[in-house]
Design an enzyme around this catalytic site. Structure first.
Site, mmCIF file in Angstrom:
data_model
loop_
_atom_site.group_PDB
_atom_site.id
_atom_site.type_symbol
_atom_site.label_atom_id
_atom_site.label_comp_id
_atom_site.label_asym_id
_atom_site.label_seq_id
_atom_site.Cartn_x
_atom_site.Cartn_y
_atom_site.Cartn_z
ATOM 1 N N ASP A 55 0.823 -1.217 0.000
ATOM 2 C CA ASP A 55 0.000 0.000 0.000
ATOM 3 C C ASP A 55 0.859 1.270 0.000
ATOM 4 O O ASP A 55 0.354 2.366 -0.243
ATOM 5 C CB ASP A 55 -0.972 0.011 1.187
ATOM 6 C CG ASP A 55 -0.287 -0.040 2.546
ATOM 7 O OD1 ASP A 55 0.955 -0.122 2.614
ATOM 8 O OD2 ASP A 55 -1.016 -0.003 3.562
ATOM 9 N N LYS A 66 8.952 -0.219 -5.504
ATOM 10 C CA LYS A 66 7.781 -1.112 -5.593
ATOM 11 C C LYS A 66 6.769 -0.530 -6.590
ATOM 12 O O LYS A 66 6.180 -1.261 -7.391
ATOM 13 C CB LYS A 66 7.121 -1.287 -4.214
ATOM 14 C CG LYS A 66 7.937 -2.066 -3.206
ATOM 15 C CD LYS A 66 8.226 -3.504 -3.609
ATOM 16 C CE LYS A 66 6.987 -4.377 -3.629
ATOM 17 N NZ LYS A 66 7.333 -5.809 -3.899
#
Ligand code: NAD
Ligand code: TDX
Length: 340
Positions: free
Chosen positions: A121, A151
């Site tokens: 997240d 990421k």
């Protein structure tokens, strides 16, 4: 089904392998892991005779190609995963998280193998403490750290390879995991093993940053739900409505271990420290019928504390080096109340 699990000697990957061996006897697991400082063969000890283990790097295209060609599904967990390390030396993050993902994508493209990408997240940046919003699949990417930006980059590669080359991929972005086999550099196991070592827990900044905690087994059951029923090209956010601020987590660890809940130190804040993460996992729940099993953070934390207490041999020899790394990075005590 033959499943290639990258990063299977790390925290979430090892728990994924345990869950798969336990619940899916028809699945044949091969782990590919380069055993960085974060990897630990001992985490796969209980299932060692049920899986194949390959010691190698995801950026090694020839090695990856042979393993992917022999698989039906690739589940990609391998990563450099710790924000604090990414601030000291971003290069391994760029290499493993971006080049490693690229290497896997080229191989699954060549062999038309189903691919599931594990992400975080943190690609969405952070939220204010009083913001009613939560992250969803349509939230814009806005990563803060070298870790989260690599990421985010890897997620973008997956989306592009899916759209441009027809790679059969799904993605998931999960919130903060806790549970057994997590490296003791991370927040919760660091504080548990601090208390067990007679060291006070260390709270960054004002301790009010919020993380959305999920038990690692719930993360992994969601990953299986997506592999089984997820729509190709889709992203699923994984979260279990577990928002807790860091100070409350530290106080709980101290209470569970029978210590005074105020017996912690405030220390230097993390540069760029994300304030709050919060996940809206409606898509995963409505489309795939997934629900978390661990709904009570306090009891999950108690079980995790018990695991670290009972498995000291798994972490003890890494404790000194881990704490030295924090000291070398300049971590210093700050004055409670004056911390920002
Ligand atoms: P971890 O650091 O515990 O494990 C990473 C594993 O990958 C280690 O076993 C390591 O040896 C291996 N690895 C690293 N570089 C490699 C390379 N070049 N080749 C082969 N193997 C390599 O990480 P984790 O916490 O288990 O995270 C796993 C995945 O989940 C990561 O992609 C991470 O971004 C993601 N994620 C983690 C969390 C969390 O709370 N820990 C939350 C959301 C998403
Ligand atoms: O000693 C500490 N004291 C402290 O207050 C440490 C190690 C951390 N913290 C704070 C920083 C964060 O607000 O605790 C929170 C959690 O820290 P980490 O365990 O380092 O996790 P975080 O940075 O939130 O990232 C984690 O969740 C998302 C994982 O490490 C990532 O891999 C994942 O993508």
């Amino acid at each position: 089904m033959r499943v290639l699990v990258t990063g299977g000697a790390g925290f979430i990957g090892a728990n994924f392998v345990h869950q798969t061996v336990r619940e899916r006897p028809d699945v044949q697991v091969t782990v590919l892991d380069s055993l960085t400082y974060a990897g630990n063969r001992a985490s796969l000890g209980p299932v060692a005779d049920r899986i194949d283990f390959v010691h190698g790097d995801i950026t090694n295209a020839d090695l990856v190609d042979g393993l992917v060609a022999a698989s039906d599904v690739v589940v990609h967990f391998a990563a450099e995963s710790h924000n604090d390390n990414s601030l000291g030396d971003p290069w391994p993050f760029v290499h493993t998280n971006i080049v490693g993902t690229y290497t896997l994508l080229e191989s699954v493209r060549k062999h038309d193998v189903r691919y599931h990408h594990i992400s975080t997240d943190e690609v969405y940046g952070d939220l204010e403490l009083d913001d009613p919003a939560r992250f969803s699949e349509s939230t814009a990417y806005n990563p803060s750290s070298p870790y989260s930006s690599t990421k985010a980059s890897s997620d973008m590669l997956v989306r592009a390879w899916t759209r441009s080359f027809g790679v059969r991929a799904t993605l998931s972005n999960c919130s903060n995991n806790y549970g057994p086999y997590q490296h003791i550099e991370k927040f919760i196991p660091r504080q548990i093993t601090n208390v067990l070592s007679g060291i006070k827990p260390k709270l960054y900044g004002d301790g009010r940053n919020v993380r959305d905690w999920i038990h690692v087994d719930d993360h992994n059951s969601a990953v299986w739900a997506i592999i089984d029923g997820g729509e190709i090209g889709h992203t699923y956010l994984i979260g279990a409505d577990g928002e807790v601020d860091n100070r409350t987590v530290v106080e709980s660890v101290l209470e569970v271990l029978g210590e005074n809940p105020d017996a912690f130190d405030f220390v230097t804040d993390r540069p760029g420290h994300d304030r709050r993460y919060a996940i809206d996992s409606t898509r995963l729940r409505t489309e795939l019928g997934w629900e978390p099993r661990y709904r009570d953070f306090r009891s999950g934390l108690e079980a995790t504390v018990d695991w670290y207490r009972s498995n000291e041999s798994w972490w003890r020899d890494r404790k000194e080096a881990t704490e030295k790394k924090y000291a070398a990075a300049g971590e210093a005590k700050t004055t409670p109340g004056k911390a920002t």
